[in-house]
Design a protein around this motif. Structure first.
Motif, mmCIF file in Angstrom:
data_model
loop_
_atom_site.group_PDB
_atom_site.id
_atom_site.type_symbol
_atom_site.label_atom_id
_atom_site.label_comp_id
_atom_site.label_asym_id
_atom_site.label_seq_id
_atom_site.Cartn_x
_atom_site.Cartn_y
_atom_site.Cartn_z
ATOM 1 N N LEU A 62 0.880 -1.070 -0.045
ATOM 2 C CA LEU A 62 0.005 0.016 0.114
ATOM 3 C C LEU A 62 0.775 1.304 0.138
ATOM 4 O O LEU A 62 1.822 1.271 0.726
ATOM 5 C CB LEU A 62 -0.882 0.154 1.027
ATOM 6 C CG LEU A 62 -1.741 -1.082 1.431
ATOM 7 C CD1 LEU A 62 -2.464 -0.976 2.899
ATOM 8 C CD2 LEU A 62 -2.900 -1.338 0.460
ATOM 9 N N ARG A 63 0.361 2.264 -0.494
ATOM 10 C CA ARG A 63 1.035 3.589 -0.568
ATOM 11 C C ARG A 63 -0.100 4.744 -0.884
ATOM 12 O O ARG A 63 -1.233 4.361 -1.471
ATOM 13 C CB ARG A 63 2.266 4.030 -1.534
ATOM 14 C CG ARG A 63 1.762 3.846 -2.791
ATOM 15 C CD ARG A 63 3.115 3.924 -3.783
ATOM 16 N NE ARG A 63 2.642 4.045 -5.122
ATOM 17 C CZ ARG A 63 3.411 4.297 -6.105
ATOM 18 N NH1 ARG A 63 4.865 4.007 -5.979
ATOM 19 N NH2 ARG A 63 3.329 4.577 -7.506
ATOM 20 N N ILE A 64 0.221 5.990 -0.735
ATOM 21 C CA ILE A 64 -0.697 6.991 -0.606
ATOM 22 C C ILE A 64 -0.221 7.923 -1.746
ATOM 23 O O ILE A 64 0.906 8.248 -1.864
ATOM 24 C CB ILE A 64 -0.946 7.785 0.759
ATOM 25 C CG1 ILE A 64 -1.288 6.826 1.895
ATOM 26 C CG2 ILE A 64 -2.086 8.825 0.414
ATOM 27 C CD1 ILE A 64 -2.530 6.122 1.535
ATOM 28 N N ALA A 65 -0.843 8.265 -2.852
ATOM 29 C CA ALA A 65 -0.781 9.016 -3.892
ATOM 30 C C ALA A 65 -0.705 10.350 -3.385
ATOM 31 O O ALA A 65 -1.031 10.758 -2.242
ATOM 32 C CB ALA A 65 -1.807 9.061 -5.055
ATOM 33 N N GLU A 66 -0.232 11.574 -4.128
ATOM 34 C CA GLU A 66 -0.049 12.710 -3.795
ATOM 35 C C GLU A 66 -1.455 13.567 -3.531
ATOM 36 O O GLU A 66 -1.588 14.294 -2.746
ATOM 37 C CB GLU A 66 0.458 13.881 -4.918
ATOM 38 C CG GLU A 66 1.945 13.389 -5.370
ATOM 39 C CD GLU A 66 2.753 14.001 -6.270
ATOM 40 O OE1 GLU A 66 2.108 14.905 -6.717
ATOM 41 O OE2 GLU A 66 3.733 13.983 -6.295
ATOM 42 N N ASN A 67 -2.393 13.095 -4.231
ATOM 43 C CA ASN A 67 -3.944 13.390 -4.034
ATOM 44 C C ASN A 67 -4.639 12.765 -2.631
ATOM 45 O O ASN A 67 -5.860 12.796 -2.658
ATOM 46 C CB ASN A 67 -4.709 13.249 -5.144
ATOM 47 C CG ASN A 67 -5.140 11.805 -5.803
ATOM 48 O OD1 ASN A 67 -4.374 10.896 -5.057
ATOM 49 N ND2 ASN A 67 -5.740 11.673 -6.619
ATOM 50 N N SER A 68 -3.905 12.111 -2.006
ATOM 51 C CA SER A 68 -4.097 11.182 -0.823
ATOM 52 C C SER A 68 -5.062 9.960 -1.172
ATOM 53 O O SER A 68 -5.694 9.357 -0.213
ATOM 54 C CB SER A 68 -4.928 12.035 0.056
ATOM 55 O OG SER A 68 -4.436 13.156 0.771
ATOM 56 N N ALA A 69 -5.240 9.577 -2.570
ATOM 57 C CA ALA A 69 -5.828 8.334 -2.937
ATOM 58 C C ALA A 69 -5.083 7.002 -2.471
ATOM 59 O O ALA A 69 -3.830 7.172 -2.506
ATOM 60 C CB ALA A 69 -6.000 8.362 -4.195
ATOM 61 N N LEU A 70 -5.509 5.854 -2.015
ATOM 62 C CA LEU A 70 -5.078 4.797 -1.752
ATOM 63 C C LEU A 70 -4.559 4.116 -3.045
ATOM 64 O O LEU A 70 -5.216 4.065 -4.076
ATOM 65 C CB LEU A 70 -5.703 3.698 -1.054
ATOM 66 C CG LEU A 70 -5.188 2.371 -0.526
ATOM 67 C CD1 LEU A 70 -4.309 2.627 0.411
ATOM 68 C CD2 LEU A 70 -6.409 1.651 0.002
ATOM 69 N N GLN A 71 -3.112 3.556 -3.145
ATOM 70 C CA GLN A 71 -2.719 3.072 -4.409
ATOM 71 C C GLN A 71 -2.198 1.597 -3.596
ATOM 72 O O GLN A 71 -1.936 1.378 -2.666
ATOM 73 C CB GLN A 71 -1.482 3.610 -4.682
ATOM 74 C CG GLN A 71 -1.961 4.860 -5.521
ATOM 75 C CD GLN A 71 -0.555 5.641 -6.186
ATOM 76 O OE1 GLN A 71 0.348 5.432 -5.915
ATOM 77 N NE2 GLN A 71 -0.700 6.240 -7.321
ATOM 78 N N VAL A 72 -2.762 0.683 -4.606
ATOM 79 C CA VAL A 72 -2.505 -1.002 -4.057
ATOM 80 C C VAL A 72 -1.603 -1.470 -5.048
ATOM 81 O O VAL A 72 -1.796 -1.363 -6.337
ATOM 82 C CB VAL A 72 -3.913 -1.592 -4.057
ATOM 83 C CG1 VAL A 72 -3.467 -2.921 -3.550
ATOM 84 C CG2 VAL A 72 -4.730 -0.852 -2.824
ATOM 85 N N ARG A 73 -0.643 -2.365 -4.823
ATOM 86 C CA ARG A 73 0.049 -3.475 -5.732
ATOM 87 C C ARG A 73 -0.079 -4.521 -5.169
ATOM 88 O O ARG A 73 0.218 -4.854 -4.122
ATOM 89 C CB ARG A 73 1.440 -2.980 -5.943
ATOM 90 C CG ARG A 73 2.154 -3.798 -6.916
ATOM 91 C CD ARG A 73 3.434 -2.998 -7.291
ATOM 92 N NE ARG A 73 4.553 -2.986 -6.134
ATOM 93 C CZ ARG A 73 5.589 -2.109 -6.484
ATOM 94 N NH1 ARG A 73 6.171 -1.790 -7.580
ATOM 95 N NH2 ARG A 73 6.629 -2.050 -5.563
ATOM 96 N N THR A 74 -0.703 -5.657 -5.853
ATOM 97 C CA THR A 74 -0.650 -6.962 -5.481
ATOM 98 C C THR A 74 -0.840 -7.994 -6.844
ATOM 99 O O THR A 74 -1.272 -7.338 -7.813
ATOM 100 C CB THR A 74 -1.895 -7.140 -4.737
ATOM 101 O OG1 THR A 74 -2.217 -8.493 -4.509
ATOM 102 C CG2 THR A 74 -3.247 -6.639 -5.355
ATOM 103 N N PRO A 75 -0.264 -9.053 -6.671
ATOM 104 C CA PRO A 75 -0.244 -10.040 -7.718
ATOM 105 C C PRO A 75 -1.531 -10.369 -8.221
ATOM 106 O O PRO A 75 -1.874 -11.066 -9.285
ATOM 107 C CB PRO A 75 0.516 -11.202 -7.527
ATOM 108 C CG PRO A 75 0.631 -11.364 -5.976
ATOM 109 C CD PRO A 75 0.443 -9.725 -5.768
#
Length: 286
Positions: free
Chosen positions: A240-253
């Motif tokens: 998980l990480r947070i974008a500059e606009n505060s949106a949640l970003q997800v990386r998963t297979p």
């Protein structure tokens, strides 16, 4: 050419629908899950990758109707991740569970409990909309099972279902008998969290999306009962990480391999494999 089969999911005949889904997947088809009155997406078969897989409707976390393409291998990965979570966080063997499922098959929230049962080798039971609206009948149906203490019962539900059951003595007794209640699909209000905590319910607030093959974070019920009001930590196959606009970003297979919209098939991920949700979030250290 890979076949695309449309399956309209009748909530009053859900066992037969699930049986048809399993049969079509055995034929390596792509199966589009639909509510009874919705038209097919009509994705051209030549655009589909090799099956089997499931096309699942999603409003998207930021709105707008689309269809997510989830290969069976991604659903398997999701089930594996939640199985590891329940074993590590709850010390429950996934195979020993009874998975109770009150959510519709054409939503990822209802598809995945059924899929987990197949992956884990666990027992599974559909709970009809009529039964969920009748707390007395619901309690009566499962009272012998709960009294036997033969296996832990777990459920995924949305806050509106939790509110309805909490407001009735029979519904509350049924909730108290559950070993784990994954709650998601909408935010848990402070008032609902406080009431659930006061009743000692084993709530595990979680976050997920159709695009991520359901759950990517979950809170341990012990932490919930101690006062935490968040969606927990990432499952082991999730970043998980947070974008500059505060949106949640997800990386998963297990991100959906594509999304079908009016503009055609599009990838969800950026070049580094991240998907950006439409939900604002914050990451904290607890």
């Amino acid at each position: 050419m890979t076949a695309l089969v449309a399956l309209k999911c009748d909530p009053n005949n859900i066992e037969e629908c699930a049986h048809k889904l399993a049969k079509e997947l055995e034929r390596n088809s792509w199966v589009e899950l639909l509510p009874q009155k919705q038209k097919e997406a009509l994705i051209p078969s030549y655009l589909l990758p090799q099956g089997p897989g499931v096309v699942i409707p999603s409003g998207g976390s930021s709105g707008g109707r689309n269809q997510c393409l989830q290969p069976c291998s991604h659903l398997d990965q999701s089930a594996k991740a939640t199985g590891e979570w329940i074993q590590k966080q709850q010390e429950i063997n996934p195979r020993d569970c009874l998975i109770l499922n009150p959510l519709p098959l054409h939503h990822v929230s209802g598809l995945m409990p059924w899929w987990r049962s197949r992956t884990w080798g666990a027992a599974h039971a559909w709970l009809s909309p009529a039964l969920m609206r009748d707390p007395i009948a619901l309690e009566k149906s499962y009272l012998p099972f709960f009294k036997s203490g033969s296996r832990p019962a777990i459920v995924s539900m949305v806050p509106t279902q939790l509110i309805r059951l909490l407001s009735h003595p029979a519904g509350l007794r049924w909730l108290r008998a559950l070993s784990l209640i994954w709650i998601g699909g909408a935010g848990l209000t402070d008032a609902l969290a406080t009431k659930s905590r006061a009743e000692g319910l084993q709530l595990a607030p979680c976050y997920g999306a159709t695009e991520t093959a359901a759950m990517v974070t979950a809170l341990n019920p012990r932490d919930f009962l101690m006062g935490r009001n968040d969606c927990g930590t990432a499952l082991e196959d999730v970043e998980l990480r947070i974008a500059e606009n505060s949106a949640l970003q997800v990386r998963t297979p297990r991100l959906a391999i594509a999304r079908w919209t009016a503009q055609g098939i599009k990838s969800l991920q950026d070049r580094d494999g991240w998907w950006q949700s439409g939900d604002a979030a914050a990451l904290t250290t607890n």
